[in-house]
Every structure is written in C-alpha cells, then in structure tokens.
Design a protein around this motif. Sequence first.
Motif, PDB file in Angstrom:
ATOM      1  N   PRO A  79      -6.281  36.401 -14.413  1.00 31.01           N
ATOM      2  CA  PRO A  79      -6.846  35.329 -15.233  1.00 31.01           C
ATOM      3  C   PRO A  79      -8.373  35.355 -15.177  1.00 31.01           C
ATOM      4  CG  PRO A  79      -6.183  34.466 -13.125  1.00 31.01           C
ATOM      5  CD  PRO A  79      -5.738  35.903 -13.154  1.00 31.01           C
ATOM      6  N   THR A  80      -8.983  34.621 -16.075  1.00 26.31           N
ATOM      7  CA  THR A  80     -10.421  34.404 -16.028  1.00 26.31           C
ATOM      8  C   THR A  80     -10.665  33.276 -15.020  1.00 26.31           C
ATOM      9  OG1 THR A  80     -10.611  34.992 -18.352  1.00 26.31           O
ATOM     10  CG2 THR A  80     -12.452  33.771 -17.384  1.00 26.31           C
ATOM     11  N   VAL A  81     -11.512  33.521 -14.019  1.00 20.70           N
ATOM     12  CA  VAL A  81     -11.784  32.532 -12.974  1.00 20.70           C
ATOM     13  C   VAL A  81     -13.195  31.994 -13.166  1.00 20.70           C
ATOM     14  CG1 VAL A  81     -11.934  32.111 -10.486  1.00 20.70           C
ATOM     15  CG2 VAL A  81     -10.278  33.777 -11.371  1.00 20.70           C
ATOM     16  N   THR A  82     -13.318  30.669 -13.305  1.00 18.86           N
ATOM     17  CA  THR A  82     -14.630  30.038 -13.418  1.00 18.86           C
ATOM     18  C   THR A  82     -14.695  28.842 -12.479  1.00 18.86           C
ATOM     19  OG1 THR A  82     -13.875  28.700 -15.288  1.00 18.86           O
ATOM     20  CG2 THR A  82     -15.022  30.725 -15.823  1.00 18.86           C
ATOM     21  N   ARG A 131      -4.038  25.628 -17.535  1.00 20.18           N
ATOM     22  CA  ARG A 131      -4.889  26.389 -16.623  1.00 20.18           C
ATOM     23  C   ARG A 131      -4.535  25.995 -15.196  1.00 20.18           C
ATOM     24  NH1 ARG A 131      -9.742  27.489 -20.187  1.00 20.18           N
ATOM     25  NH2 ARG A 131      -9.174  26.409 -22.090  1.00 20.18           N
ATOM     26  N   LEU A 132      -4.773  26.890 -14.257  1.00 20.98           N
ATOM     27  CA  LEU A 132      -4.474  26.621 -12.859  1.00 20.98           C
ATOM     28  C   LEU A 132      -5.763  26.220 -12.154  1.00 20.98           C
ATOM     29  CD1 LEU A 132      -2.062  26.721 -10.835  1.00 20.98           C
ATOM     30  CD2 LEU A 132      -2.892  28.977 -10.177  1.00 20.98           C
ATOM     31  N   VAL A 133      -5.761  25.025 -11.560  1.00 22.35           N
ATOM     32  CA  VAL A 133      -6.919  24.515 -10.834  1.00 22.35           C
ATOM     33  C   VAL A 133      -6.677  24.767  -9.354  1.00 22.35           C
ATOM     34  CG1 VAL A 133      -8.260  22.451 -10.276  1.00 22.35           C
ATOM     35  CG2 VAL A 133      -7.427  22.816 -12.606  1.00 22.35           C
ATOM     36  N   VAL A 134      -7.652  25.400  -8.663  1.00 23.53           N
ATOM     37  CA  VAL A 134      -7.485  25.817  -7.269  1.00 23.53           C
ATOM     38  C   VAL A 134      -8.648  25.283  -6.434  1.00 23.53           C
ATOM     39  CG1 VAL A 134      -7.260  27.792  -5.704  1.00 23.53           C
ATOM     40  CG2 VAL A 134      -6.325  27.932  -8.029  1.00 23.53           C
ATOM     41  N   SER A 135      -8.325  24.561  -5.339  1.00 25.91           N
ATOM     42  CA  SER A 135      -9.361  24.110  -4.412  1.00 25.91           C
ATOM     43  C   SER A 135      -9.659  25.232  -3.426  1.00 25.91           C
ATOM     44  CB  SER A 135      -8.917  22.843  -3.672  1.00 25.91           C
ATOM     45  OG  SER A 135      -7.791  23.122  -2.859  1.00 25.91           O
ATOM     46  N   THR A 136     -10.875  25.223  -2.862  1.00 28.14           N
ATOM     47  CA  THR A 136     -11.276  26.324  -1.982  1.00 28.14           C
ATOM     48  C   THR A 136     -11.737  25.869  -0.607  1.00 28.14           C
ATOM     49  OG1 THR A 136     -13.544  26.329  -2.792  1.00 28.14           O
ATOM     50  CG2 THR A 136     -11.963  27.767  -3.938  1.00 28.14           C
ATOM     51  N   GLY A 137     -11.471  24.649  -0.219  1.00 30.59           N
ATOM     52  CA  GLY A 137     -11.805  24.206   1.128  1.00 30.59           C
ATOM     53  C   GLY A 137     -13.272  24.363   1.460  1.00 30.59           C
ATOM     54  N   ARG A 138     -13.563  25.150   2.492  1.00 33.07           N
ATOM     55  CA  ARG A 138     -14.925  25.246   3.027  1.00 33.07           C
ATOM     56  C   ARG A 138     -15.958  25.763   2.036  1.00 33.07           C
ATOM     57  NH1 ARG A 138     -13.500  30.177   7.067  1.00 33.07           N
ATOM     58  NH2 ARG A 138     -13.351  31.764   5.448  1.00 33.07           N
ATOM     59  N   ARG A 139     -15.542  26.456   0.982  1.00 32.47           N
ATOM     60  CA  ARG A 139     -16.510  26.921  -0.023  1.00 32.47           C
ATOM     61  C   ARG A 139     -17.047  25.770  -0.860  1.00 32.47           C
ATOM     62  NH1 ARG A 139     -14.790  30.404  -3.951  1.00 32.47           N
ATOM     63  NH2 ARG A 139     -16.948  30.794  -4.423  1.00 32.47           N
ATOM     64  N   VAL A 197     -15.786  24.451  -3.598  1.00 30.50           N
ATOM     65  CA  VAL A 197     -15.624  24.724  -5.025  1.00 30.50           C
ATOM     66  C   VAL A 197     -14.195  24.422  -5.456  1.00 30.50           C
ATOM     67  CG1 VAL A 197     -15.597  26.600  -6.736  1.00 30.50           C
ATOM     68  CG2 VAL A 197     -17.416  26.499  -5.023  1.00 30.50           C
ATOM     69  N   VAL A 198     -14.053  23.929  -6.682  1.00 29.25           N
ATOM     70  CA  VAL A 198     -12.750  23.872  -7.343  1.00 29.25           C
ATOM     71  C   VAL A 198     -12.856  24.828  -8.523  1.00 29.25           C
ATOM     72  CG1 VAL A 198     -11.132  22.466  -8.658  1.00 29.25           C
ATOM     73  CG2 VAL A 198     -12.194  21.525  -6.602  1.00 29.25           C
ATOM     74  N   SER A 199     -12.021  25.868  -8.506  1.00 29.17           N
ATOM     75  CA  SER A 199     -12.033  26.888  -9.558  1.00 29.17           C
ATOM     76  C   SER A 199     -10.961  26.575 -10.577  1.00 29.17           C
ATOM     77  CB  SER A 199     -11.770  28.273  -8.962  1.00 29.17           C
ATOM     78  OG  SER A 199     -12.789  28.630  -8.060  1.00 29.17           O
ATOM     79  N   ILE A 200     -11.149  27.105 -11.777  1.00 27.93           N
ATOM     80  CA  ILE A 200     -10.136  26.969 -12.814  1.00 27.93           C
ATOM     81  C   ILE A 200      -9.810  28.367 -13.325  1.00 27.93           C
ATOM     82  CG2 ILE A 200     -11.807  26.515 -14.655  1.00 27.93           C
ATOM     83  CD1 ILE A 200      -9.612  24.449 -15.685  1.00 27.93           C
TER      84      ILE A 200
END
Length: 196
Positions: free
Chosen positions: A128-131, A105-113, A115-118
């Motif tokens: 992809p399914t984003v959670t 799975r791809l883990v993505v950081s979002t800075g000012r939000r 949140v770390v999404s997967i």
Amino acid sequence: MSLRLQTIGTRVVAGALLLGVGACASAAGGRDAGLPTVTPATASPEPLAAGRGIGPLSPVPLTVADGADAGMASGRSLNLPEGWTAEVWADVPDARVAAWSPDGRLVVSTGRRGVVSILAPTSAGRAPTVTTLLDGLANPQGVAFTEQDGRTILVVREATRLVAWDYAVAAVPGPDGSIYVTDDHAGLVYRLTPGR
C-alpha cells in the motif's frame, strides 16, 4: 484533509478504553518474543484450533508484496490453517495497533515513533501507499473509529490521554476478507488470506 480536535463523547471513551485494555493485554505477553519460528504442526494448540473449526496449523512461508520490505521477516513462516497464505503487506516501523477507516484505508499507530500512519491499498500483490496522518503524538497505541452526530471520529489512545479528531477521507478483518495483523517487533503489517 482536515482533522481537528473534538470533545470526546461517552461512546468514544468506552471504545477507546477497550482498545487500551487490549493493547495492555497484548503487551503483557512480552515484546521480546519476536517473530514466530517454524514449528511442527503438532506443536500447535490442536484443541483450540479444532474447536474453532480451522483444523491443524502448519508452517506457511511469508511472501512479500511488491514494494514492501520484509526486514526481519525475510525467509520466515507463520503457522496457519491449510489453504491460507501469508504476505508481508507493508512495512511500518514500530507498528502497534491497526483499524480500518470508513473510506477503506488502514490506520496504524506506531507507539514510540509518535506517528499514526495511513495505508491506502493499491493493487493485489503490491504494497500500500504509506503516509503520515498524525505526527508528534505521545506514544500512540490504540486507534478506533466511531460515529458521533453524523461525523466520523478517529480516536487515538496516547500514553496519558485519549484524543479524538474529525476524520475526513484521507488479531482486523479488512474489506477484502483478509485479516491484517501488525507485528510491533518487526515493524510490519501482515495480510493473512483464508483459502478459497
């Protein structure tokens, strides 16, 4: 899915520091640059491209995976080597840095939000399914995975600290041979696929 705070080992700190330096270096290039504009192939840095054996670059229209929102990238192009394709693969607002997890799975950081999404890949041509994996963080930037004492550890660089969690099953070259790139200005993740 269980994540719990762990003590950060020396290897984890070294890896996360490298992520932090890389994020700062990319931020120095300027956030206001926006998406690339269509430019003639002659404007690309030919000596650099030729030195890497990829040849001249030319504009490639962005396609959009089914279920993704192209947003500001709609109708745009990227300058890529001949035979490559470019697709808006996912829309993740404020996307900053991405890393592949050991479970694909791809883990993505979002800075000012905060949140770390997967992102869980689905089928070809579909978004992809984003959670949300982590929420309430202080400006998460860098993300990385490491192994420590037989455990998979997710390391996140926040604004003023490094944090690490045990990870359970929940530019970067992906497992399919494509390269996945975040666009923090547009809040998108692009999948770049080499010609076959």
